[in-house]
Structure formats: structure tokens, C-alpha cells
Design an enzyme around this catalytic site. Sequence first.
Site, mmCIF file in Angstrom:
data_model
loop_
_atom_site.group_PDB
_atom_site.id
_atom_site.type_symbol
_atom_site.label_atom_id
_atom_site.label_comp_id
_atom_site.label_asym_id
_atom_site.label_seq_id
_atom_site.Cartn_x
_atom_site.Cartn_y
_atom_site.Cartn_z
ATOM 1 N N SER A 115 0.835 -1.214 0.000
ATOM 2 C CA SER A 115 0.000 0.000 0.000
ATOM 3 C C SER A 115 0.866 1.260 0.000
ATOM 4 O O SER A 115 2.020 1.228 0.416
ATOM 5 C CB SER A 115 -0.926 -0.040 1.222
ATOM 6 O OG SER A 115 -0.187 -0.325 2.380
ATOM 7 N N ASN A 153 -0.345 7.515 0.975
ATOM 8 C CA ASN A 153 -1.424 8.502 1.072
ATOM 9 C C ASN A 153 -2.718 7.947 1.669
ATOM 10 O O ASN A 153 -3.549 8.719 2.130
ATOM 11 C CB ASN A 153 -1.669 9.182 -0.286
ATOM 12 C CG ASN A 153 -2.136 8.219 -1.342
ATOM 13 O OD1 ASN A 153 -1.977 7.006 -1.217
ATOM 14 N ND2 ASN A 153 -2.712 8.750 -2.401
ATOM 15 N N LYS A 184 2.540 -5.338 3.177
ATOM 16 C CA LYS A 184 3.741 -4.500 3.261
ATOM 17 C C LYS A 184 3.236 -3.051 3.209
ATOM 18 O O LYS A 184 2.874 -2.546 2.138
ATOM 19 C CB LYS A 184 4.683 -4.820 2.098
ATOM 20 C CG LYS A 184 5.572 -3.679 1.607
ATOM 21 C CD LYS A 184 6.713 -3.360 2.547
ATOM 22 C CE LYS A 184 7.554 -2.205 1.999
ATOM 23 N NZ LYS A 184 7.180 -0.909 2.591
ATOM 24 N N GLU A 219 -2.401 -0.365 -9.158
ATOM 25 C CA GLU A 219 -3.108 0.914 -9.182
ATOM 26 C C GLU A 219 -2.048 1.990 -9.049
ATOM 27 O O GLU A 219 -1.421 2.140 -7.995
ATOM 28 C CB GLU A 219 -4.127 0.994 -8.043
ATOM 29 C CG GLU A 219 -5.270 -0.004 -8.167
ATOM 30 C CD GLU A 219 -6.149 0.184 -9.390
ATOM 31 O OE1 GLU A 219 -6.138 1.283 -9.983
ATOM 32 O OE2 GLU A 219 -6.837 -0.771 -9.768
ATOM 33 N N ARG A 279 -3.409 12.714 -3.978
ATOM 34 C CA ARG A 279 -4.334 11.613 -4.285
ATOM 35 C C ARG A 279 -4.119 11.230 -5.739
ATOM 36 O O ARG A 279 -3.979 12.103 -6.601
ATOM 37 C CB ARG A 279 -5.786 12.047 -4.083
ATOM 38 C CG ARG A 279 -6.147 12.353 -2.650
ATOM 39 C CD ARG A 279 -7.472 13.092 -2.550
ATOM 40 N NE ARG A 279 -8.543 12.437 -3.259
ATOM 41 C CZ ARG A 279 -9.172 12.970 -4.311
ATOM 42 N NH1 ARG A 279 -8.831 14.167 -4.777
ATOM 43 N NH2 ARG A 279 -10.138 12.310 -4.909
ATOM 44 N N CYS A 280 -4.104 9.927 -5.989
ATOM 45 C CA CYS A 280 -3.921 9.486 -7.379
ATOM 46 C C CYS A 280 -5.016 10.065 -8.246
ATOM 47 O O CYS A 280 -4.801 10.391 -9.405
ATOM 48 C CB CYS A 280 -3.931 7.972 -7.459
ATOM 49 S SG CYS A 280 -5.423 7.236 -6.804
ATOM 50 N N THR A 281 -6.232 10.209 -7.668
ATOM 51 C CA THR A 281 -7.377 10.680 -8.435
ATOM 52 C C THR A 281 -7.550 12.197 -8.377
ATOM 53 O O THR A 281 -8.605 12.702 -8.773
ATOM 54 C CB THR A 281 -8.670 10.034 -7.880
ATOM 55 O OG1 THR A 281 -8.635 10.192 -6.459
ATOM 56 C CG2 THR A 281 -8.792 8.583 -8.240
#
Length: 475
Positions: A151, A154, A177, A250, A283-285
Site C-alpha cells: 500500500s 497517502n 507491506k 493501481e 491523491r492518485c485521483t
Amino acid sequence: MTKQYKNYVNGEWKLSENEIKIYAPASGEELGSVPAMTQAEVDDVYASAKAALPAWRALSYVERANYLHKAADILVRDAEKIGSVLSQEVAKGHKSAVSEVIRTAEIINYAAEEGLRMEGEVLEGGSFEAASKKKIAIVRREPVGLVLAISPFNYPVNLAGSKIAPALIAGNVVALKPPTQGSISGILLAQAFAEAGIPAGVFNTITGRGSVIGDYIVEHEAVNFINFTGSTPVGERIGKLAGMRPIMLELGGKDSAIVLEDADLDVAAKNIVAGAFGYSGQRCTAVKRVLVMDSVADALVEKVSQKVSALTIGNPEDDADITPLIDTKAADFVEGLINDAKEKGAQPLHEIKREGNLVCPLVFDKVTTDMRLAWEEPFGPVLPFIRVKSVEEAIKISNESEYGLQASVFTNNFPRAFAIAEQLEVGTVHINNKTQRGTDNFPFLGAKKSGAGVQGVKYSIEAMTSVKSVVFDIE
Ligand code: NAP
Ligand code: G3H
């Protein structure tokens, strides 16, 4: 001395010989230490997980769901406590950090319930040749085995929980992890599963720097599935090391907000600011560029700029909108993008200001496609406006990105919005709203360098199970 956090391995809490100290990005305060696991210790984690697999997968869905519901209840009970640590550890506003924990509990509960709805199917033969008419296939899903969940910083709790819960309900065993900056939060998540009584070895943690143990944990032959969220370069490396094993990636994004002439500019401005500057753009988005039609550009820029001026800047515990970035390297990177845009003639609409890792929010107007800011992911609070002359130009610029996570289209003409959505090379298009992952039962995926595979509770369960058919003749 601050707290020494331990890894959860085979139902026990374990220290390692070496440790990594974790400091709060905003205050510099030492928050504790986590173990730096050795390769031999990783071997032990994987061996205990593999040993736990047969009994765990033999349980019914309802038995596994009971453990998940208990863990979710514990997270809700401790949301404030875990959220406070998470907030400090990754410099996320306190309210958002607590919401992250609650959202994780909701995903865990939903995954448990989705497991109860897992159904196989029966297929009849006879479609290809008359003689096959007597054949029947019973098609079921079975767990892939050991899932390695990695992961990012964020969402250290949520983007762990959204991998772990679907994996576990499907009958897999898991090694988590967590990100090094976010390890303590990951360990607190593990504590919830431990308190829920999850059988020894079913869920374990591995802490240590990705640059040191990353390749080892990924390449290890015990691992059957790698479920990763993080940066594109690390994701690409994992993809290569995974070989023929299934993966879910992702990764990064450069989400466009495309604003047409007939858009409600107040709705667009509100969503663009929330989408671009939430958690300081980490944020990725996040909305990472605005492609606006020339005719409404002045009006939109004015509205967005005013809202950005009103954002609060400060510390996570004060719930400021803009907080220090995760580390100095991240702030240096954002500063590099800002300097490049400024040198090439983009117009900053706010003061360009940085104090340590705190980068003040900034909108750049008149960004052009020769600037890095048009293409690179800042993961920080800077938003470029690119003015366009036509919808075709907006689609072209959007699609020229190496990323393909999400996009937004702001217009009151729905048929047109759908037509644009069809042409955008991304996983999800939001109409008149900001780009975002949720809701968490929806599919979440990235095209191109934004990822591989589909998340979302049901989709994650499907990804982390494999189809098994049993075929027989009825006479
Ligand atoms: P990162 O540096 O790629 O790290 C992500 C995770 O990978 C961390 O746990 C990290 O551990 C680990 N890692 C690092 N090197 C590794 C290796 N060689 N092998 C295995 N694991 C390794 O990403 P980040 O800085 O945490 O997150 C920011 C990036 O993630 C951005 O690009 C963002 O867009 C992307 N992201 C994407 C999504 C999405 O859903 N699409 C969601 C969130 C973030 P260490 O911390 O120990 O290095
Ligand atoms: O950073 C990547 C996350 O998947 C984004 O989730 O849209 O709910 O903030 P979010």
C-alpha cells in the site's frame, strides 16, 4: 524512548534486530519505530501464511465474514485513536484521517457481505457440437493462495484494507507491506484483525524499506498474487518481477477536468478545487489539470482562484486544507514543476511560496503543452489551467497523457458528455463531479500507465480468485 511497533507474524507480535524510526512530516516529532525485516524473517512470514492457507480456505464464507465484521467493528471503535496516529504519520487532516479509518471499516463489512453472495455457475454443453450436449460444467471460484498487499503512503489504512478484506473473504492468506511512512498506521490496522481473532498466519505484516526488501518480497516464489498501489515506476518494476503471476496495479494519474461552454461554472469550480487540493493534491485521483474552453476560461479561472485563496494552510491537527507534503523530496519535485511552468511563461495566480515541506496552494493559468506541468503528476497542491479552442483539442490533450486513470467532464449536455466519455482513454469518467475512487463498490482502474486490473470490492474478489471448472457428462 518512543514506542517500538512490532510486526504481526503467525499470530505473534515480533521485533527485528534493526528498526526504522518514523517521524511526523509536519512536526518532525518521532512517532515510534517499526522493524526492518530481514529476508529470513520474510521467509518465516510466507511460510506461516502458507501453513495457514488450507484451514482458512476450508472455512465457509460466513465463518470468514464473521472475522471481518469483528475487525471492522474494532476499527470503528478505535477510529479516533487510529486516525490521530495516521494524521500525524502522513500529515493528513485529522477529520480526513478518521474518515479514512471509518471508510476502511465500511469496505471490510461490504467485502464480508459480498463474499456471502459469491456464486458459481453451471454451464450446459451443446453449443459447438451435438455430441457435447450431455456435458455440464460446474464453474466455481477458488482463492489464489498468498496475496502480497503493498500500500502507498497517502491511504496507509484504506488502501491496505481495500486489498486485505476482499483477499481474505475469498479464502486467501495475506502479507501486508505498508509504506514505510505509514507503517505504524498499517500495524494499527493489523491490530484490529489480531483482536478480531483471525487465525494465526492468515494475516501478517512485513515492514522495511521497499528499496531494500521490495524485490525480495515480490520475487519470492511463495507469493501467488501481488496487489500494489503506488507510483508507476515501482509498479512497472513489480510487473516485470511478477513473471506469470497475476497482479493488480493501481498507479499514478494525470486526471483532466474538461470544462465546456455550457457548464455550470460554480459546480465546476467547487469540484475542481476539492478534487485538486484535497490532502494537498496527494491523491492518485486528484484533478491534475483543467482543460477549459477559451470562451469560459476567464470566468472559471476567476472562480477557482478565489476558492483557492480561501483554502486554509497549516497543520494536520488543525484540519487545515493544505498541510506539509509527505517529505522534502516530494516538495522539491513540486517546486521543480512550478519553476519550469513559470520560466516557460505560465501565469501564477497566487504567491509562489514554500516553507520546508509546506507548499502553498497555487493555480497556474495559460499553461501550455511544452511545460512539464501539463504532463507530470505533481502529487502536490498546484493546478494547471490549459485553455483549449475545441472539445477535440481537450480530448486530444487528455489522451496524449501516458496516464489513463480518470477524467471529469463538466457540461449540461448529457449526450455530449457521454460522447466525450467514450473517447477518453481512462478507467472512469465523472460527469459534473470531481475525479474520485468511490464509491467503493464501483470498479476502479487505470488505463495505460495508470494500472492493470480492476479494484472495487466485487472486482477485487474476482481478481484474487481463480476459476475452477469441473466438467462431467450427464449420461
Ligand atoms: P511508491 O513510492 O511507489 O510506494 C508504494 C509502496 O511500494 C510503498 O509501500 C513502498 O514502500 C513500496 N515499494 C517501494 N519500492 C518498492 C519495490 N522495489 N518493491 C516493492 N515495493 C516497493 O508510491 P507512494 O509514494 O507511496 O505513493 C504515491 C504514488 O502512488 C503516486 O504516483 C500516486 O499516484 C500513486 N497512487 C496511486 C493510487 C491508485 O489507486 N491509482 C493510489 C494511491 C497512490 P516504502 O514506503 O518502504 O518505499
Ligand atoms: O490516491 C489514490 C486513491 O485511490 C484515491 O482515492 O479518490 O477516494 O481519494 P480517493
